[in-house]
Design an enzyme around this catalytic site. Structure first.
Site, PDB file in Angstrom:
ATOM      1  N   ARG A   1      42.738  20.168   1.759  1.00 38.67           N
ATOM      2  CA  ARG A   1      44.096  19.609   1.867  1.00 38.67           C
ATOM      3  C   ARG A   1      44.086  18.094   2.043  1.00 38.67           C
ATOM      4  O   ARG A   1      45.044  17.409   1.688  1.00 38.67           O
ATOM      5  CB  ARG A   1      44.761  20.164   3.117  1.00 38.67           C
ATOM      6  CG  ARG A   1      45.775  21.229   3.018  1.00 38.67           C
ATOM      7  CD  ARG A   1      46.981  20.884   2.215  1.00 38.67           C
ATOM      8  NE  ARG A   1      47.524  22.072   1.621  1.00 38.67           N
ATOM      9  CZ  ARG A   1      48.352  22.914   2.223  1.00 38.67           C
ATOM     10  NH1 ARG A   1      48.796  22.639   3.430  1.00 38.67           N
ATOM     11  NH2 ARG A   1      48.752  23.988   1.620  1.00 38.67           N
TER      12      ARG A   1
ATOM     13  N   LYS B   1      55.834  37.588  18.259  1.00 35.73           N
ATOM     14  CA  LYS B   1      54.530  37.885  17.660  1.00 35.73           C
ATOM     15  C   LYS B   1      53.971  39.146  18.317  1.00 35.73           C
ATOM     16  O   LYS B   1      54.058  39.307  19.535  1.00 35.73           O
ATOM     17  CB  LYS B   1      53.596  36.685  17.880  1.00 35.73           C
ATOM     18  CG  LYS B   1      52.784  36.319  16.666  1.00 35.73           C
ATOM     19  CD  LYS B   1      52.134  34.956  16.734  1.00 35.73           C
ATOM     20  CE  LYS B   1      51.007  34.924  15.705  1.00 35.73           C
ATOM     21  NZ  LYS B   1      50.552  33.599  15.358  1.00 35.73           N
TER      22      LYS B   1
ATOM     23  N   GLU C   1      46.521  18.501   7.990  1.00 37.81           N
ATOM     24  CA  GLU C   1      45.160  18.029   7.728  1.00 37.81           C
ATOM     25  C   GLU C   1      45.149  16.597   7.223  1.00 37.81           C
ATOM     26  O   GLU C   1      44.277  15.795   7.600  1.00 37.81           O
ATOM     27  CB  GLU C   1      44.472  18.944   6.702  1.00 37.81           C
ATOM     28  CG  GLU C   1      44.102  20.333   7.222  1.00 37.81           C
ATOM     29  CD  GLU C   1      45.248  21.333   7.296  1.00 37.81           C
ATOM     30  OE1 GLU C   1      46.374  21.009   6.837  1.00 37.81           O
ATOM     31  OE2 GLU C   1      45.035  22.453   7.809  1.00 37.81           O
TER      32      GLU C   1
END
Ligand code: TPP
Ligand code: DXP
Ligand code: MG
Length: 601
Positions: free
Chosen positions: A381, A268, A353
């Protein structure tokens, strides 16, 4: 940009140019920085090997799509990314044909690829959907629902697993541990290759049974066994910054005409040294100084998230049964502080979620007081879980809904505008909202006393501060903040109260202001009394009009046969709100106090 004829050296130069452009622009505009820098070589290789005109390029979440935008005709316009009326920070077909789908929520990509592959087959089009998905996004259930079907129907889909061993924060759970183990175990891959060369290929013709047996036993030492067992081929891990290796691997993946995962290890922030590695603060950034890596805007006022986290720490210190979760947003929701202080009672459950909600429902049944801390947009969600596992059971789960209202530069996929509409009609659910920091503290205190499901909403950033004395919440009770001499009444909900207040200040008349506090149950007693005095009601709330706060008020008036009151809603009217600086977006929607005051007049 056609890169098909470029050689390796030219492609490597292109990668460097893309990185520089991203650094230059994001350091000014802000945006998703480290994810997108880490995906440069993978994206260039995708464009080299596949054909964006015919192969759907599907980016999961799509926060890493900046190199793709730069490669598909948006090099100059890239300077407008995430700005009002500029390019979106996510893929968006309205912006370019090269963007297959709108995305912003995670883990939808493989399902899209399955659908696309089925469609292409039926339409007899030669095409291979190509997915780029991060390791963090591999934690959500949808991914496995899609792989379950894909491994069975075996349509050709190439899935590039961009594994940087990071979600926004450190990745959570057994899937992420499994992926890290693979990355650590390139040895097994080499071993497998050697066995293949030295044993299987030397078996006499016809020894298929033996070959199959060896192949099967080799799976036990295959790094991607979990995927292979699901019927999806696995290649990797490869170096996701080595262009030559990626291109070669993608060529193989493309040729096998089956579903395949190409597991690439990336870093990253690659190419901007300060951000390289596991640094959460470089995931999504504001403007920064390229030389020093210093962020330019310092937060001035305390954010609602920070106020919430402090209030919850106080509550959790007082009551041992207070517990809570975040679905992969520990710093965004402020739960990181609680996880640090109460590691046995607060959890990051990864991008999950639905699981977050249902597991907290069970904790509520066991006598705990769970806080599901979540962004308004991501709560969508877990909708069935709210109904099926929380509301039907009437369990006292607190939904602490952050990022309610317009969130700014992320735009339409992330606006927190629907929660009131989709929660209000659920039996057992209580909905209330603080108007400022002090009442947010009171709201958290109150939520502990409620023995029902409830949802509290608060905005991204800081509340505007108001001078009204904060009184405790009482179930279903609104608060008159100010009486007025005109026949107008301003009713605010949550952050809408301060907008009502600012509009009143700009108006020449002396207008009454009510903080509704509860949209469910609504304070019909007080409102009916106010209907005797005030005829023109104006509703201020950062929510969708349809099913929103004004809707609730109109229903109440209708049920009580009150027709003399005119209700005007200053909510969002049937629209997906675009990205950009929040103030500019509100101006476009004509929701700034100086615009509202003219509408009222
Ligand atoms: C359903 C949903 N929950 C949470 C998020 C917030 N979110 C955006 S990116 C991200 C991390 C994704 O990690 P990964 O897929 O590994 O991508 P990386 O940034 O590491 O490249 C999260 C949690 C989201 N977009 N969608
Ligand atoms: C892509 C994504 O979903 C997150 O990175 C999101 O953009 C975070 O939003 P905040 O900046 O409001 O935390
Ligand atoms: Mg990642």
């Amino acid at each position: 940009m056609n890169i098909k004829n470029k050689n390796l050296g030219e492609l490597e130069e292109l990668c460097a140019d893309i990185r520089q452009r991203i650094i230059d622009v994001v350091s000014i505009n802000g945006g998703h920085f480290s994810s997108t820098l880490g995906a440069v070589e993978l994206t260039v290789a995708m464009h080299k090997v596949f054909d964006v005109q015919k192969d759907p390029f599907i980016f999961d979440v799509s926060h890493q799509c900046y190199p793709h935008k730069l490669l598909t005709g948006r090099w100059e316009e890239f300077s407008t990314i995430r700005q009002f009326e500029g390019l979106s920070g996510f893929t968006k077909p309205k912006e370019s044909d090269a963007d297959y789908f709108v995305a912003g929520h995670s883990s939808t990509s493989i399902s899209l690829a399955v659908g696309a592959a089925k469609a292409k087959k039926l339409k007899k089009e030669a095409s291979i959907p190509v997915v780029m998905i991060g390791d963090g996004s591999m934690t959500a259930g949808m991914v496995y629902e899609a792989l379950n079907e894909l491994g069975d129907i075996k349509l050709p889909v190439v899935i590039i697993l961009n594994d940087n061993e990071m979600s926004i924060a450190k990745p959570i759970g057994s899937i992420s541990k499994y992926l890290s183990k693979i990355l650590a175990g390139r040895f097994y891959q080499k071993l497998r290759e050697r066995i293949d060369k030295s044993i299987i290929q030397k078996l006499p013709e016809g020894a298929t049974y033996l070959a199959k047996k060896i192949e099967e036993s080799m799976k036990l030492i295959t790094p991607g066994i979990i995927f292979e067992e699901m019927g999806v081929d696995y290649i990797g891990p490869i170096d996701g910054h080595n262009l030559e290796e990626i291109i070669e691997t993608l060529e193989i993946a493309k040729s096998i005409n089956k579903p395949v995962i190409v597991h690439a290890k990336t870093v990253k922030g690659k190419g901007y040294e300060i951000a390289e590695g596991q640094h959460e603060q470089w995931h999504g950034v504001g403007p920064f100084n390229v030389e020093t890596g210093e962020f330019k805007k310092k937060a001035s006022a305390k954010s609602a998230t920070a106020v919430f986290a402090d209030a919850l720490i106080e509550l959790a210190t007082k009551y041992e049964n207070v517990v809570g979760v975040t679905a992969a947003m520990p710093s965004g929701t402020g739960i990181d502080k609680l996880m640090e202080k109460f590691p046995d009672r607060f959890w990051d459950v990864a991008i999950a979620e639905q699981h977050a909600i249902t597991s907290m429902a069970a904790m509520a049944k066991e006598g705990f007081k769970p806080f599901v801390t979540i962004y308004s947009t991501f709560l969508q969600r877990g909708y069935d879980q709210i109904i099926h596992d929380v509301c039907i059971m009437g369990l006292p789960v607190v939904f602490a809904i952050d990022r309610a209202g317009i969130v700014g530069n992320d735009g339409e996929t992330h606006q927190g505008v629907f929660d009131i509409s989709y929660l209000r009609f659920l039996p057992n659910m209580v909905l209330f909202a603080p108007r400022d920091n002090e009442t947010l503290n009171k709201a958290i205190e109150f939520s502990y006393t409620l023995n029902k499901p409830c949802a509290i909403r608060y905005p991204r950033g800081a509340f505007a501060q108001l001078d009204f004395e904060p009184s405790p919440f009482e179930l279903g009770k609104a608060e008159v903040l100010k009486e007025g001499t005109s026949n107008k009444l301003f009713i605010g909900y949550g952050a809408g109260v301060s907008r009502a207040y600012k509009t009143e200040v700009l108006h020449k008349e002396d207008i009454a202001i009510v903080d509704l506090r509860f949209v469910k149950p609504i304070d019909s007693e007080l409102l009916l009394k106010l209907s005797e005095k005030y005829d023109d009601w104006y509703i201020f709330s950062d929510s969708q009009k349809q099913g929103g706060v004004a809707s609730a008020i109109l229903e109440m008036l209708n049920e009580n046969n009150i027709s003399k009151v005119n209700v005007t809603s200053f909510e969002y009217n049937d629209i997906f709100i675009q990205h950009g600086d929040t103030k500019k977006v509100e101006e476009k929607l004509e929701l700034l106090p100086e615009q509202l005051v003219n509408k009222v007049k």
